[in-house]
Design an enzyme around this catalytic site. Sequence first.
Site, PDB file in Angstrom:
ATOM      1  N   THR A 199      15.318  -1.771   0.387  1.00 41.94           N
ATOM      2  CA  THR A 199      16.462  -2.041  -0.488  1.00 41.94           C
ATOM      3  C   THR A 199      17.096  -0.776  -1.070  1.00 41.94           C
ATOM      4  OG1 THR A 199      15.469  -4.134  -1.088  1.00 41.94           O
ATOM      5  CG2 THR A 199      17.093  -3.256  -2.617  1.00 41.94           C
TER       6      THR A 199
ATOM      7  N   SER B 252      10.534  -3.121   4.935  1.00 44.51           N
ATOM      8  CA  SER B 252       9.114  -2.749   4.943  1.00 44.51           C
ATOM      9  C   SER B 252       8.213  -3.877   5.433  1.00 44.51           C
ATOM     10  CB  SER B 252       8.661  -2.228   3.585  1.00 44.51           C
ATOM     11  OG  SER B 252       8.457  -3.266   2.682  1.00 44.51           O
ATOM     12  N   SER B 253       8.738  -5.064   5.581  1.00 44.93           N
ATOM     13  CA  SER B 253       7.927  -6.138   6.187  1.00 44.93           C
ATOM     14  C   SER B 253       7.625  -5.805   7.647  1.00 44.93           C
ATOM     15  CB  SER B 253       8.662  -7.476   6.123  1.00 44.93           C
ATOM     16  OG  SER B 253       8.972  -7.762   4.802  1.00 44.93           O
TER      17      SER B 253
ATOM     18  N   ASP C 208       8.024  -4.204  -0.485  1.00 43.56           N
ATOM     19  CA  ASP C 208       7.105  -5.275  -0.075  1.00 43.56           C
ATOM     20  C   ASP C 208       5.758  -4.762   0.425  1.00 43.56           C
ATOM     21  OD1 ASP C 208       9.010  -7.084  -0.810  1.00 43.56           O
ATOM     22  OD2 ASP C 208       9.716  -7.503   1.219  1.00 43.56           O
TER      23      ASP C 208
ATOM     24  N   THR D  57     -12.324  -8.824  -5.119  1.00 45.42           N
ATOM     25  CA  THR D  57     -11.993  -9.961  -5.971  1.00 45.42           C
ATOM     26  C   THR D  57     -10.527 -10.386  -5.816  1.00 45.42           C
ATOM     27  OG1 THR D  57     -11.860 -10.790  -8.234  1.00 45.42           O
ATOM     28  CG2 THR D  57     -11.608  -8.420  -7.965  1.00 45.42           C
ATOM     29  N   GLN D  58     -10.293 -11.697  -5.976  1.00 45.89           N
ATOM     30  CA  GLN D  58      -8.915 -12.204  -5.972  1.00 45.89           C
ATOM     31  C   GLN D  58      -8.210 -11.870  -7.285  1.00 45.89           C
ATOM     32  OE1 GLN D  58      -8.935 -16.453  -5.249  1.00 45.89           O
ATOM     33  NE2 GLN D  58     -10.182 -16.218  -3.410  1.00 45.89           N
TER      34      GLN D  58
HETATM   35  N1  ASP Z   1      12.269  -6.520   1.791  1.00 46.15           N
HETATM   36  C1  ASP Z   1      12.495  -5.235   1.202  1.00 46.15           C
HETATM   37  C2  ASP Z   1      11.486  -4.272   1.793  1.00 46.15           C
HETATM   38  O1  ASP Z   1      10.359  -4.265   1.416  1.00 46.15           O
HETATM   39  C3  ASP Z   1      12.366  -5.301  -0.271  1.00 46.15           C
HETATM   40  C4  ASP Z   1      12.516  -3.985  -0.968  1.00 46.15           C
HETATM   41  O2  ASP Z   1      12.843  -2.969  -0.428  1.00 46.15           O
HETATM   42  O3  ASP Z   1      12.302  -3.961  -2.166  1.00 46.15           O
HETATM   43  O4  ASP Z   1      11.849  -3.516   2.665  1.00 46.15           O
END
Ligand code: ASP
Length: 349
Positions: free
Chosen positions: A16, A60-61, A92, A278-279
């Site tokens: 972003t 970043s996904s 992310d 741990t969660q």
């Molecule tokens: N989906 C975006 C990413 O992680 C969200 C961000 O940049 O904050 O690339």
Amino acid sequence: MENKNTSVLLIYTGGTIGMVDNGNGSLEPFNFNHLLENVPELKRLGFNISTIQFDPPIDSSDIMPESWYELVKIISDNYPYFDGFVILHGTDTMAYTASALSFMLENLNKPVILTGSQLPIGMLRTDGKENLITAIEIAAAKENGNPIVPEVCIFFENHLMRGNRTSKISAENFNAFRSVNYPALARAGIHIRYDRNLIYHAVSRKPLKPHFLMDTNVVVLKIFPGINQNTVHSILNIPGLRGVVLETFGTGNAPTSTWLIEELKDAIQRNIVIVNVTQCSGGSVQMRRYETGNKLAEIGIISGYDSTTETALTKLMFLIGHKMSVEQIKDHMDCSLIGEITIPATDAE
Ligand code: ASP
């Protein structure tokens, strides 16, 4: 501040932060060759700032170990020429990248600061400009000629956090990251106040040793009330599986059902390394505290102590990737390589 002759390499991976309004009301990736035009404030810092961007920039996904190799290569190739590095990254998976890089950049003694933003840099209320400018200041900060923060960190909102201690905790707030189990290394207000006692300094003065081997035959298995044998059996029998991060309740507890213990035991006998984290967002695993955790310790599950899931996972990827034996992996999981866990002196498991 020693601005003159200080140089920082800014690496834009995507996310972003690097978006600007294209004039028609939609957002598109920012051309980093025009960085100074878009963020004229950077000129006032007086540093030499060079930029490199991923081609194409990625959300970043879509970050993969190959993206980490690319970052490690960029940093190691440019290491002698810059005082510090800033990585602009989507929020992310930023915590995974920061954790992975902390292991992959052995003997690091220059700052590598990751940052990003919740709102694009081209938007009026953006948090991106402040994050970017402060991250650059931190990457350039020196004292008596030495970098103040020679480690992989995440800077977000007003906190500088050790990268391998940090997790994303909000999809909404500007204050999106937390390092619950380790205090912030610096706070940025009117001044940037560093807590020097908390900052990690590489013990050896050896040259940077970049690593490019990560094994992705790992999985995160989150325990929940009602988890059934089919699920656990299928996950633990994934062909090629080498490591499991087991996310348990509280201080490292799991149901005591015989089938669960037997499935886990069977996996361990097949040389799969299982690490208990741990969660809870804060606190540490202490498997000997309750019978429900004790059972896990008895069958050979190892403690992840106060590790984040991101760190336990990337550390396993790193150790398995380096072709270590199960015993070596366990030994390395049982100690802090780069400040990623705290092992209590009294109740080490
Ligand atoms: N989906 C975006 C990413 O992680 C969200 C961000 O940049 O904050 O690339």
